[in-house]
Design an enzyme around this catalytic site. Structure first.
Site, PDB file in Angstrom:
ATOM      1  N   GLY A  72       0.756  -1.221  -0.039  1.00 23.89           N
ATOM      2  CA  GLY A  72      -0.034   0.105  -0.085  1.00 23.89           C
ATOM      3  C   GLY A  72       0.830   1.055   0.065  1.00 23.89           C
ATOM      4  N   ASN A 152      -6.755   5.192   9.507  1.00 23.65           N
ATOM      5  CA  ASN A 152      -6.345   3.920  10.238  1.00 23.65           C
ATOM      6  C   ASN A 152      -6.106   4.037  11.448  1.00 23.65           C
ATOM      7  OD1 ASN A 152      -4.475   5.622   9.083  1.00 23.65           O
ATOM      8  ND2 ASN A 152      -2.750   4.502   9.999  1.00 23.65           N
ATOM      9  N   GLN A 180      -7.564   1.180   4.581  1.00 23.65           N
ATOM     10  CA  GLN A 180      -8.130   0.556   5.503  1.00 23.65           C
ATOM     11  C   GLN A 180      -9.550   0.200   5.275  1.00 23.65           C
ATOM     12  OE1 GLN A 180      -7.469  -0.143   8.843  1.00 23.65           O
ATOM     13  NE2 GLN A 180      -5.315   0.137   8.650  1.00 23.65           N
ATOM     14  N   SER A 200      -4.370  -2.489  -0.101  1.00 24.57           N
ATOM     15  CA  SER A 200      -3.261  -3.430   0.289  1.00 24.57           C
ATOM     16  C   SER A 200      -3.891  -4.781   0.779  1.00 24.57           C
ATOM     17  CB  SER A 200      -2.169  -2.779   1.103  1.00 24.57           C
ATOM     18  OG  SER A 200      -1.205  -3.744   1.431  1.00 24.57           O
ATOM     19  N   ALA A 201      -3.407  -6.294   0.420  1.00 26.55           N
ATOM     20  CA  ALA A 201      -3.974  -7.230   0.667  1.00 26.55           C
ATOM     21  C   ALA A 201      -3.815  -7.611   2.149  1.00 26.55           C
ATOM     22  CB  ALA A 201      -3.342  -8.406  -0.229  1.00 26.55           C
ATOM     23  N   HIS A 202      -2.809  -7.326   2.739  1.00 30.11           N
ATOM     24  CA  HIS A 202      -2.522  -7.802   4.218  1.00 30.11           C
ATOM     25  C   HIS A 202      -3.467  -7.068   5.039  1.00 30.11           C
ATOM     26  CE1 HIS A 202       0.019  -4.759   6.413  1.00 30.11           C
ATOM     27  NE2 HIS A 202       0.083  -4.205   5.177  1.00 30.11           N
ATOM     28  N   CYS A 327       3.175   2.397  13.235  1.00 27.90           N
ATOM     29  CA  CYS A 327       4.365   3.154  12.860  1.00 27.90           C
ATOM     30  C   CYS A 327       5.062   4.047  14.078  1.00 27.90           C
ATOM     31  CB  CYS A 327       4.236   3.944  11.680  1.00 27.90           C
ATOM     32  SG  CYS A 327       3.315   2.937  10.281  1.00 27.90           S
TER      33      CYS A 327
HETATM   34  C1  LIG Z   1      -1.473  -0.087   6.317  1.00 28.55           C
HETATM   35  C2  LIG Z   1      -1.761   1.265   5.535  1.00 28.55           C
HETATM   36  C3  LIG Z   1      -0.882   1.682   4.411  1.00 28.55           C
HETATM   37  C4  LIG Z   1       0.410   1.009   4.118  1.00 28.55           C
HETATM   38  O1  LIG Z   1       0.161  -0.185   3.580  1.00 28.55           O
HETATM   39  P1  LIG Z   1       1.194  -1.287   3.389  1.00 28.55           P
HETATM   40  O2  LIG Z   1       0.801  -2.406   2.497  1.00 28.55           O
HETATM   41  O3  LIG Z   1       1.279  -1.825   4.903  1.00 28.55           O
HETATM   42  O4  LIG Z   1       2.503  -0.711   3.175  1.00 28.55           O
HETATM   43  C5  LIG Z   1      -1.076   2.827   3.817  1.00 28.55           C
HETATM   44  N1  LIG Z   1      -2.565   3.571   4.397  1.00 28.55           N
HETATM   45  C6  LIG Z   1      -3.114   3.056   5.221  1.00 28.55           C
HETATM   46  C7  LIG Z   1      -4.479   3.988   5.570  1.00 28.55           C
HETATM   47  C8  LIG Z   1      -2.982   2.009   5.807  1.00 28.55           C
HETATM   48  O5  LIG Z   1      -3.672   1.625   6.968  1.00 28.55           O
END
Ligand SMILES: *Cc1c(COP(=O)(O)O)cnc(C)c1O
Length: 388
Positions: A72, A152, A180, A200-202, A327
């Site tokens: 992401g 987030n 999110q 983002s998949a995770h 973070c």
């Molecule tokens: C987790 C997150 C990201 C970053 O995504 P990653 O795949 O972990 O690099 C970016 N924006 C938001 C709002 C997030 O929650």
């Protein structure tokens, strides 16, 4: 899992069994490079393109509008930098909000050093961007607006349809960080006035290290990674095809269960919020209540103590939570999001994020509501700031 309780789904989620099952053959049996012309490559190309189509269908997009990235973070970097560089002759002004993820904020800060101008819109006490502020901030040289779908840390869901309509009227491109919200909230890009969108998949029970950027037909962006001709020459690097297959499976499952899941998780969320505010004095909820809040997000400030202290005690009992964002945990800087909604440094330091997910149960929430007030009571008893 064990009797541990995981309440940090905004940081990451476990890969679902169905997703892992879909991925496994692509590590061993189907290992070809999709760029190769032989049959090993062709079968993998088929799987990558089928996954692209699945993801596009889930979002109301066209397959060629879906670009795979490694995270992401990369999708956010690419949307902002790639668009800024491709369109800088039309202007060098970008607008974002003060509560974006660092993947957006730090990219914007870097572009400022390279000559772009960035406006960081304020948010109100619940974390909302005021569409009027956006309208007023757009200048003749504004080329791009980047506002997240859902925050987030505090779960605020922005009025992206209204914000996007303003951008469209003013002929400014609109990027949405939906990392999110994807899989949790419905997203229909057929109807939303959005030009680019990151997911983002995770964050939705897929694997780590795979993500996507939606780039609407006709939107010009430059690559930020150069090399081979993957992703129509826009994003070089051998496809992580097993992860791509997993991402498609995870999003498909999340979308098919979305309504039912949102209902269940909202009930647990509100039970947790009500329980904390009722059982622990001197506590406030950060972010809005109701349907303008992510169904799985709880963020509270617990006065007179440090969020880190609460986290450690919860962890000793097998309960995983977060203070502010993953973070910033471990650093002493209070969350930029909590400061932006007007909290003092002291109150921001006493905040706790509990983010729920598929496997959480009512029993687990009850357990948290049983132990958290005791932890807070004990920590406050030792706190010089607390006078009873
Ligand atoms: C987790 C997150 C990201 C970053 O995504 P990653 O795949 O972990 O690099 C970016 N924006 C938001 C709002 C997030 O929650």
């Amino acid at each position: 899992m064990s009797d541990k309780i995981y309440l940090d789904h905004a940081a990451t989620t476990a890969v679902r069994q169905e997703v892992l099952d879909a991925m496994l053959p692509f590590f061993t049996e189907h290992f070809g490079n999709p760029m190769s012309v032989h049959s090993f490559g062709r079968e993998v190309t088929k799987a990558v393109e089928a996954s692209r189509e699945t993801i596009a269908n889930c979002l109301g997009a066209e397959p060629k509008e879906i670009m795979f990235t490694s995270s992401g973070t990369e999708a956010d970097n690419w949307a902002i930098r790639g668009f800024a560089q491709a369109n800088s002759k039309n202007g060098q002004h970008i607008i974002t909000s003060s509560i974006e993820h660092h993947a957006v904020l730090h990219t914007c800060e870097q572009l400022e050093k390279e000559g772009f101008e960035v406006t960081y819109l304020p948010v109100d006490s619940e974390g909302f961007v005021d569409p009027k502020n956006l309208e007023e901030a757009i200048r003749p040289d504004t080329i791009l607006v980047s506002i997240m779908h859902a925050n987030n840390e505090i779960g605020t869901i922005q009025p992206i349809e209204e914000l996007g309509t303003i951008c469209r009227d003013k002929k400014v491109a609109f990027h949405v960080d939906a990392v999110q919200s994807a899989g949790v909230l419905p997203i229909n890009l057929k109807e939303l006035p959005v030009d680019m969108l990151s997911l983002s998949a995770h964050k939705f029970y897929g694997p780590k290290g795979i993500a996507a950027l939606y780039v609407k037909k006709g939107t010009r962006i430059k690559p930020i990674i150069y090399g081979g001709g993957q992703e129509r020459g826009l994003r070089a690097g051998t496809h992580n095809h097993a992860a791509i297959v997993g991402m498609a499976k995870a999003l498909e499952l999340a979308i098919s269960e979305q309504e039912e899941y949102a209902k269940k998780i909202t009930d647990l969320r509100d039970m947790l919020i009500d329980g904390i505010l009722e059982k622990i004095p001197h506590t406030r909820l950060n972010g809005p209540r109701g349907d303008k809040r992510l169904p799985n997000n709880v963020n509270v400030s617990i006065q007179y103590i440090e969020g880190e202290g609460i986290l450690l005690h919860l962890d000793m009992l097998g309960i995983a939570a977060s203070s502010g964002s993953a973070c910033t945990s471990g650093s002493l800087d209070p969350s930029h999001v909590l400061l932006a909604i007007g909290l003092s440094h002291e109150i921001a330091h006493g905040s706790l994020r509990l983010s729920l997910g598929r496997e959480n149960t009512e029993e687990e929430i009850k357990r948290v509501l049983e132990v958290l007030p005791k932890i807070v009571k004990n920590l406050r008893a030792m706190s010089p700031l607390y006078q009873g």
